[in-house]
Design a protein around this motif. Sequence first.
Motif, PDB file in Angstrom:
ATOM      1  N   GLN A  93      -2.881 -16.752 -16.319  1.00 17.08           N
ATOM      2  CA  GLN A  93      -2.342 -15.553 -15.755  1.00 17.08           C
ATOM      3  C   GLN A  93      -3.563 -14.682 -15.292  1.00 17.08           C
ATOM      4  O   GLN A  93      -3.223 -13.791 -14.231  1.00 17.08           O
ATOM      5  N   ILE A  96      -3.404 -15.207 -11.205  1.00 13.21           N
ATOM      6  CA  ILE A  96      -2.152 -14.312 -10.596  1.00 13.21           C
ATOM      7  C   ILE A  96      -2.610 -12.773 -10.565  1.00 13.21           C
ATOM      8  O   ILE A  96      -2.519 -12.110  -9.413  1.00 13.21           O
ATOM      9  N   LYS A 100      -3.361 -10.340  -7.347  1.00 10.90           N
ATOM     10  CA  LYS A 100      -2.863  -9.169  -7.310  1.00 10.90           C
ATOM     11  C   LYS A 100      -3.956  -7.944  -6.942  1.00 10.90           C
ATOM     12  O   LYS A 100      -4.006  -7.337  -6.146  1.00 10.90           O
ATOM     13  N   TYR A 125       1.812 -20.021 -12.285  1.00 10.20           N
ATOM     14  CA  TYR A 125       1.974 -19.104 -11.302  1.00 10.20           C
ATOM     15  C   TYR A 125       2.046 -19.475  -9.760  1.00 10.20           C
ATOM     16  O   TYR A 125       1.786 -18.500  -9.085  1.00 10.20           O
ATOM     17  N   ASN A 127       4.128 -20.248  -7.787  1.00 11.22           N
ATOM     18  CA  ASN A 127       5.295 -19.945  -6.741  1.00 11.22           C
ATOM     19  C   ASN A 127       5.007 -18.282  -6.760  1.00 11.22           C
ATOM     20  O   ASN A 127       5.428 -17.955  -5.760  1.00 11.22           O
ATOM     21  N   ASN A 128       4.497 -17.704  -7.689  1.00 16.31           N
ATOM     22  CA  ASN A 128       4.263 -16.270  -7.992  1.00 16.31           C
ATOM     23  C   ASN A 128       3.268 -15.975  -6.671  1.00 16.31           C
ATOM     24  O   ASN A 128       3.443 -14.885  -6.053  1.00 16.31           O
ATOM     25  N   ARG A 131       4.819 -16.367  -3.371  1.00 15.36           N
ATOM     26  CA  ARG A 131       5.789 -15.169  -2.810  1.00 15.36           C
ATOM     27  C   ARG A 131       4.804 -13.650  -2.671  1.00 15.36           C
ATOM     28  O   ARG A 131       5.108 -13.096  -1.711  1.00 15.36           O
ATOM     29  N   GLU A 155      13.107 -15.811  -5.096  1.00  9.77           N
ATOM     30  CA  GLU A 155      14.441 -15.937  -5.775  1.00  9.77           C
ATOM     31  C   GLU A 155      15.517 -15.843  -4.826  1.00  9.77           C
ATOM     32  O   GLU A 155      15.431 -14.648  -3.976  1.00  9.77           O
ATOM     33  N   LYS A 271       8.338  -5.135  -7.896  1.00  9.55           N
ATOM     34  CA  LYS A 271       8.319  -6.762  -8.461  1.00  9.55           C
ATOM     35  C   LYS A 271       6.903  -6.919  -9.230  1.00  9.55           C
ATOM     36  O   LYS A 271       6.689  -7.920  -9.679  1.00  9.55           O
ATOM     37  N   PHE A 274       4.503  -9.570  -8.782  1.00  8.44           N
ATOM     38  CA  PHE A 274       4.905 -10.841  -8.978  1.00  8.44           C
ATOM     39  C   PHE A 274       3.979 -11.521  -9.979  1.00  8.44           C
ATOM     40  O   PHE A 274       3.658 -12.664 -10.426  1.00  8.44           O
ATOM     41  N   THR A 275       3.474 -10.501 -10.823  1.00  9.51           N
ATOM     42  CA  THR A 275       2.615 -10.841 -12.076  1.00  9.51           C
ATOM     43  C   THR A 275       3.696 -10.960 -13.504  1.00  9.51           C
ATOM     44  O   THR A 275       4.823 -10.326 -13.206  1.00  9.51           O
ATOM     45  N   PRO A 276       3.070 -11.748 -14.522  1.00  7.80           N
ATOM     46  CA  PRO A 276       4.133 -11.871 -15.451  1.00  7.80           C
ATOM     47  C   PRO A 276       4.285 -10.633 -16.303  1.00  7.80           C
ATOM     48  O   PRO A 276       3.243  -9.800 -16.185  1.00  7.80           O
TER      49      PRO A 276
END
Lengths: 282, 279
Positions: A93, A96, A100, A125, A127-128, A131, A155, A271, A274-276
Motif C-alpha cells: 500500500q 501506491i 499518489k 497495486y 494496475n492502480n 491507471r 475498469e 477515484k 486509485f489508492t485502496p
Amino acid sequence: MLKIFYLIILLSSIMFSQQIDFQSPENIKLFADFLFCDNDYLRAIDEYEKYLVAVDDDLVQFKITIAYSSMNDCENAINKLGLIKKTSPFYEQSKIELLKSLYLQNIDSVFYAVAETLINSKSLYANNAYRLKNTALLLSKTELPEKESFLIPFEVEEKKTISDFYNLKKNPPYKSEALAGVLSAIIPGSGKIYTKDYGDGITAFLLTGLFTYLAYTNFEHDHPTRAWIFAALGAGFYVGNIYGSVASAQIFNAKVNFEFNEGVKLFLEDKKYFTPNYDFCK
Amino acid sequence: MISASKRILLFIFGSLTSVFAQSTLEQQFKFANQLFTHEKYFDAITELKRLQFFDIDNKFSFQSNYLIGKSYKAGAKFDEAVNYFTRAEMNSENDDDYFTSKIFNARTNILRRTTKQAEKILNELLNDPRFISKEKEINYWIGWNYIFSDEWEKAFEVFNENRLDTTLAELCKTVDDEMYSVNFAKYCSYLIPGLGQFYTGEYVSGTLSLGWNILFGYLTINAFIEDRVFDGIIIGNFLWLRFYSGNIQNAEKFAIQKNLQISNKALDYLQYQYKGEKP
C-alpha cells in the motif's frame, strides 16, 4: 490480622490501578486513533510519534503517512513512506500511496520512474499505478500512446470517461487565433463571434460601423476636423477589435485547457487516486 | 448475608476507586488549563481532547469543550471555536455555564463577522427570562456586534441608552458623525455633477467631473441647436452620458472608500488602544 493486612495491600493496589495513565503507550495509541478518526491529523501524528518511541508498530507508521497525505503535506508523506519497511504488511500500500503523493507534489520524471517500477513489479497495486500514470499523462504535455493501449488498465465503468478525456486531449476544441484575427479584419466583430464572445462581437461591429459612417458623412459634408476624429476613433476600434479577437481566442483556449485539467483532477479525486480504501475508523 | 464490615469495605473500595479516577482527570484538566494560561493553545487543545477521550462519565464535558473553544478562539480558528462553544452549551449543567458558552459563541461570531448569527444568539439571551440580571452584559455585546456590522449609529444608541461604556459610546458617535452618506453623495451628483466628490473632499475629481460635464453638455446642446441631431445624439450618448454616469459612480465610490477608511481607523483604535473588554 494478617487477613486485614492482605486486604489493605490488595485494595490499595486496585485503587491505584484505577488512576488513568494518560501517557502509557496503549492509552496514547487509543487517543491517537480517536484523533485520527476525528480528522485531527496533526495531533494524531504527534501522538502516534510518541507511541512509536515505545512500540514499533507498522500500522501506526503507515497511519502517520496517511495522516500527512490527508493534510496534503506531500513532502512529509513521501519522507515517511520511505521509512516503511519491506517486511511491513503495508509495504504494498505504501508504494501506491507514494505514487499518489508524488503525483500531488509534481508530475515529473521521478513520478513516472516510480510508476514504471510499480507497474512492472508483481505488486497488488500495479494496475492502480498504471491507471494513475495514464491519467496523469492526460495532464502532461507528453505525447499520448494509442487509444487502445491507453485504455487497457482501466475498469469497464471508467473507460467511457477516460476515452472522452483522451479524445479531448487529442483534439481539443481550440479556436484559431489567426482565424479570429483575419475574420475581424474582414468583418469587425466576427472574430469575437467565432470565439463565442457574442456581446463583444456585436458591439465591436456596431461601433466600428458607426464611427466609419460618421467619418464618411463628415468628410462628405466638408467637416474635416470632425471627420478625422471619427476616422481615428473608427480605426482605433477596428485595430483594437482585431487584437481583441486574437486575445479572445487565446482566452477561449485557456478556458478549454483549464476545464479539461479540472475535469481530470476531479476524476482522480473521485477515484481517490486509485489508492485502496482503508477501514481504520470502523 | 454480607456482614456489616464487608459492606463498609466494599463502600470504601467503590468510592475510593472513583475518587482516584476522578482525581487523575482533575489533574489532567489542571494541566490543560495551565497550558492555556501560558498561551500554549495547540497543546492545551490536545490535552483537553485527551481529557475528553478518557472522561467516560462526561464529568468535564462542559469545562473541556469551553476551554477548547477558548483556545481555538485565541488561535483565530473561529469555525472550530464556534463548534466547541456550541458543544459546551449543550453540556452545560447550570444557567451560568449556559450563559457563558452562549456569550462566547456570540463573541466568536462577532469576530468572524457572522454578525447575523451573533445577533440571533444575543437576542435569544436577551429574551430569556433567566438572564434578566445580565441584560447589561448582553447589550454590551450587542453594541459590539453593531460595530462589526458597521452600524455605528445603532452601536452608539446601545452603549448610550444602557450607559454601558462612555468611551465606546463617544467613539461610535464620532465615527457615525464622520461617516459620509453614500446616497447623498450619489444623488447630489445627479443634480450637479461633481458635487458628490466635493462632499467627500475630493475637490480635484469634483472639478474635473464638473468641467467635463459642462463641456460635453454644451457640445451636445449646441449640436441640437444647430440642427445637427445625429452629432448631438452621438456626443450626448458617447461622451456626455458616459461622463455623467461616471461622475455618479465616482461619487458613490469615494463615499464608500472614505467610510471604509473611517471605520478601519476606529477598529484599529479598538484593537490596539481600547482597554475595555473586546470580543
